[in-house]
Scaffold this active site. Structure first.
Site, PDB file in Angstrom:
ATOM      1  CG  ASP A 181      -0.408   0.235   2.514  1.00  0.00           C
ATOM      2  OD1 ASP A 181       0.808   0.507   2.609  1.00  0.00           O
ATOM      3  OD2 ASP A 181      -1.157   0.159   3.508  1.00  0.00           O
ATOM      4  CG  ASN A 189      -7.167  10.781  -0.369  1.00  0.00           C
ATOM      5  OD1 ASN A 189      -7.081  10.991  -1.578  1.00  0.00           O
ATOM      6  ND2 ASN A 189      -7.331   9.569   0.140  1.00  0.00           N
ATOM      7  CG  ASP A 198      -9.520   9.048  -7.239  1.00  0.00           C
ATOM      8  OD1 ASP A 198      -9.401   8.286  -6.264  1.00  0.00           O
ATOM      9  OD2 ASP A 198     -10.602   9.570  -7.573  1.00  0.00           O
ATOM     10  CG  ASP A 224      -3.714   2.885   0.538  1.00  0.00           C
ATOM     11  OD1 ASP A 224      -4.596   2.406   1.281  1.00  0.00           O
ATOM     12  OD2 ASP A 224      -2.595   3.230   0.959  1.00  0.00           O
TER      13      ASP A 224
END
Length: 306
Positions: A181, A189, A198, A224
């Site tokens: 991840d 974010n 994204d 993620d």
């Protein structure tokens, strides 16, 4: 005299039908395969003149794979009173192939055997079928792919992992699994917005797709988190692949809103069949624990479950 007149009437009626037919018609010499007659519809379909047709044999317009295949096909026409092909395209004068439905009948004319071939242009039907198959294939592909990253989705990975573990067990082969991840993904974010997050995931998907073998299964596990299943990969190979991904991630140059985002690093856990488990549930638990350890030990690293 009346019989002769009836025969002439019958021949005239046949000739009119032959000339007006909305399918192609070829008449062949049953001994040689030479074309002895052709109707206007087939002339228009393939572009040869009537004179050119009458100098050809059937296999000169049929797109047979080779001479042997053409001979076998003609022998089948000679032996069978009725035969049908749906996969024998004809070649037009311009070299283009025309998809046809090809039906032949054998009958006697004046004691001589004649082969009549009725030929229907099915190009539009074939094109429609091909378009449908492509559409179905696209829908199948979309159903197993993660729409954001392009890698496989979790459901497909879990189904495939079960199959690969059965194969590995049956054949005594190794299998590696990598879970990874993005370090501090929440920060992307929070600072730049979810659209930037994204963008990071898309780039990571591209990275994985560019660095997996054809038989590997790269998938988005959720959020993620990503998982890569590596069939036939030893522990050493699996760790090396994970370390390369860790290195490549540091060099990603992700642009968002005209600016380069901060460096992306990954934490990766690896586990192996059969060392860390023989069932998918056990292996996924082992690789998840390895990823958790990679996070706790400082991130931007690879940790093996074993």
């Amino acid at each position: 005299m009346e019989d002769v007149q009836n025969i002439k009437t019958s021949e005239l009626r046949y000739r009119r039908l032959f000339e007006a037919a909305q399918d192609g018609i070829l008449l062949l010499d049953a001994e040689t395969g030479m074309i002895t007659d052709v109707n206007p519809f087939l002339i228009d379909m393939l572009g040869y003149t009537r004179e050119e047709f009458l100098e050809m044999k059937l296999w000169e317009v049929g797109a047979f794979k080779d001479v042997e295949a053409s001979q076998e096909a003609f022998e089948a026409l000679q032996k069978n009173e009725y035969i049908r092909y749906e996969d024998l395209p004809l070649r037009g004068k311009d070299g283009q192939l025309v998809e046809v439905e090809f039906v032949s009948n054998v009958y006697l004319v004046g004691g001589e055997k004649v082969i009549q071939c009725n030929i229907r242009d099915i190009t539009e039907r074939v094109q429609a079928q091909n378009a449908l198959l492509k559409s179905e294939a696209l829908l199948r592909e979309q159903s197993v792919r993660d729409h954001l990253t392009g890698v496989f989705n979790r459901r497909y990975m879990e189904e495939t992992l079960d199959r690969e573990l059965l194969r590995a067990s049956r054949k005594g082969l190794p299998l590696g699994i990598i879970m990874l991840d993005v370090d501090n993904f929440k920060r992307f974010n929070d600072v730049y917005g979810h659209t930037a997050g994204d963008a990071v995931l898309r780039e990571l998907g591209n990275l994985l797709l560019g660095h997996v073998r054809g038989e590997d299964i790269a998938s988005r596990y959720g959020g993620d988190e990503f998982i890569i299943v590596l069939p036939d990969a030893s522990p050493q190979v699996t760790i090396e692949r994970a370390e390369r991904l860790c290195e490549h991630a540091r060099h990603l140059n992700i642009q968002f809103d005209g600016h380069a985002l901060e460096t992306v690093t990954l934490s990766l856990g690896v586990a192996f069949f059969p060392e860390d488990g023989i069932k998918s549930k056990t292996l996924l638990k082992a690789v998840d624990v390895a990823l958790y350890r990679a996070k706790n030990e400082g991130r931007d690293r690879v940790v093996a479950a074993s």
